[in-house]
Motif scaffolding. Structure first.
Motif: not given
Ligand SMILES: [Zn+2]
Length: 394
Positions: A252-264
């Protein structure tokens, strides 16, 4: 924060963690408990079965001894039987002998009578009167001059026959006594044999009863084995379901916009030593393979741990992962840092932190075998069940 407050917060956080944990995890624990209980039951059942088996073995040995005693009794009785029947024929023989002797004595007496009568008739003397007045034959012999050699011979014969008769009578009564003794002995043996047979019957009944118990215990054990297999299957199914659920979350998270979350940021800048990845594994604490909800980064105790991303501290203190910190990054994204050194937490609840801020030192509190950071990323809520693979953000 004082110790009590800290601990209370820890307990609260822990209960929160468990409350938000779905029914599946709780049932996993429940299943494990059932499995352990069942294992204990099987052990007890096996002990009971062993005891029954030992009991049967002892009783069977007792029964064999009883059977041997009965056999010995029987052969003794048989020996006595043949002795008694031998005695009987001896007694019969004596009886016949006595009859012969009596007959013999009778005929000898008749002959003597005839002779005496003949003598009387010949008129030599009133001999018969003399005989009748005498107490016995020897007396008569000593007192009369008139006895002929034939009479003397006859009386001597009768006397010896009478002596013989006396001997045979004595022998017969001895034999009677012996036969009586043997019969008494045989009766005793019969009684003993009966008692032994009763005992053997009782033993047989007991063995039968224990055999029944044993059969039943084995059936119950079989049911317990089946139960154990069923529990194991349920545990496996639950673990697989959880894995699938976790995998689906990650997907699900892969479809979630990871770039929105950004790098940690890497939470332990001083160490890149990952000792356990996110995913299924065998832990030293769980009997079955469980799901590792984070990433373990090993480092010496006290090594600084930083906030992987800016956010608000929502938990700082003792919890499910020992000394731990949880940061809320907004939008349902959380990071968790576990197993810190006691007293090393440098942030507090509600505090705003920036990425890279030191929050505590690496430790080994809680369920841990050595100093390391358990780094967990949660998406869609602050629950262990929302853990996703942190690698996606690092
Ligand atoms: Zn971990």
């Amino acid at each position: 924060m004082n110790k009590t407050k800290q601990m209370l917060a820890g307990v609260l956080a822990l209960s929160l963690l468990y409350v938000v944990t779905p029914a599946m995890a709780a049932s996993q624990q429940e299943l494990q408990q059932r499995k352990n209980q069942n294992e204990q039951n099987i052990k007890n059942q096996e002990k009971a079965i062993d005891n029954y088996e030992v009991e049967i073995e002892y009783m069977t040995r007792d029964l064999q001894n009883l059977d041997k005693e009965i056999t010995e009794c029987n052969s003794s009785i048989d020996v006595l039987d043949s002795q008694i029947s031998a005695m009987r024929s001896k007694i019969k023989e004596s009886e016949r002998e006595l009859q012969d002797i009596n007959k013999n004595i009778k005929s000898k007496r008749e002959m003597l009578e005839k002779r005496l009568q003949a003598m009387y008739v010949s008129g030599k003397t009133s001999y018969i009167e003399l005989v009748l007045s005498c107490s016995d034959i020897s007396d008569l012999l000593s007192r009369t001059q008139l006895i002929s050699s034939l009479v003397e011979h006859d009386t001597g014969l009768i006397e010896s026959l009478e002596n013989y008769q006396k001997d045979v009578k004595e022998r017969k009564s001895e034999l009677d006594q012996q036969k009586k003794d043997l019969s008494g002995l045989q009766e005793l043996l019969e009684k003993e044999k009966k008692a032994l047979e009763d005992k053997a019957t009782e033993k047989e009944k007991m063995i039968e009863k224990i055999q029944g118990n044993l059969e039943y215990a084995r059936t119950v054990r079989q049911q317990m084995y089946a139960e154990q297999e069923a529990i194991d299957a349920q545990i496996r199914a639950a673990a697989e379901a959880r894995e699938r659920e976790m995998a689906a979350k990650g997907q699900k998270l892969k479809h979630y916009n990871v770039s929105d979350v950004g790098q940690m940021a890497w939470p332990v800048p001083a160490s890149g030593n990952v000792t356990s990845e996110f995913g299924r594994r065998d832990t030293p604490f769980a009997a079955i393979g469980d799901f590792h909800t984070g990433l373990d980064i090993s480092a010496p105790a006290g090594t600084p741990i930083i906030a992987a991303r800016a956010g608000t501290v929502v938990y700082a203190g003792w919890g499910g992962y020992g000394v731990m910190v949880i940061i809320d990054h907004g939008g349902g994204l959380y990071t968790l840092y576990g197993h810190g050194t006691d007293g090393s937490i440098s942030v507090s609840n509600g505090q705003q932190v920036s990425a890279g801020d030191v929050i505590m030192g690496v430790g080994s509190t809680g369920y841990s075998t050595g100093p390391h950071l358990h780094f967990e990323v949660r998406v869609g809520g602050n629950s262990m069940n929302n853990a996703v693979n942190p690698r996606q953000f690092l």
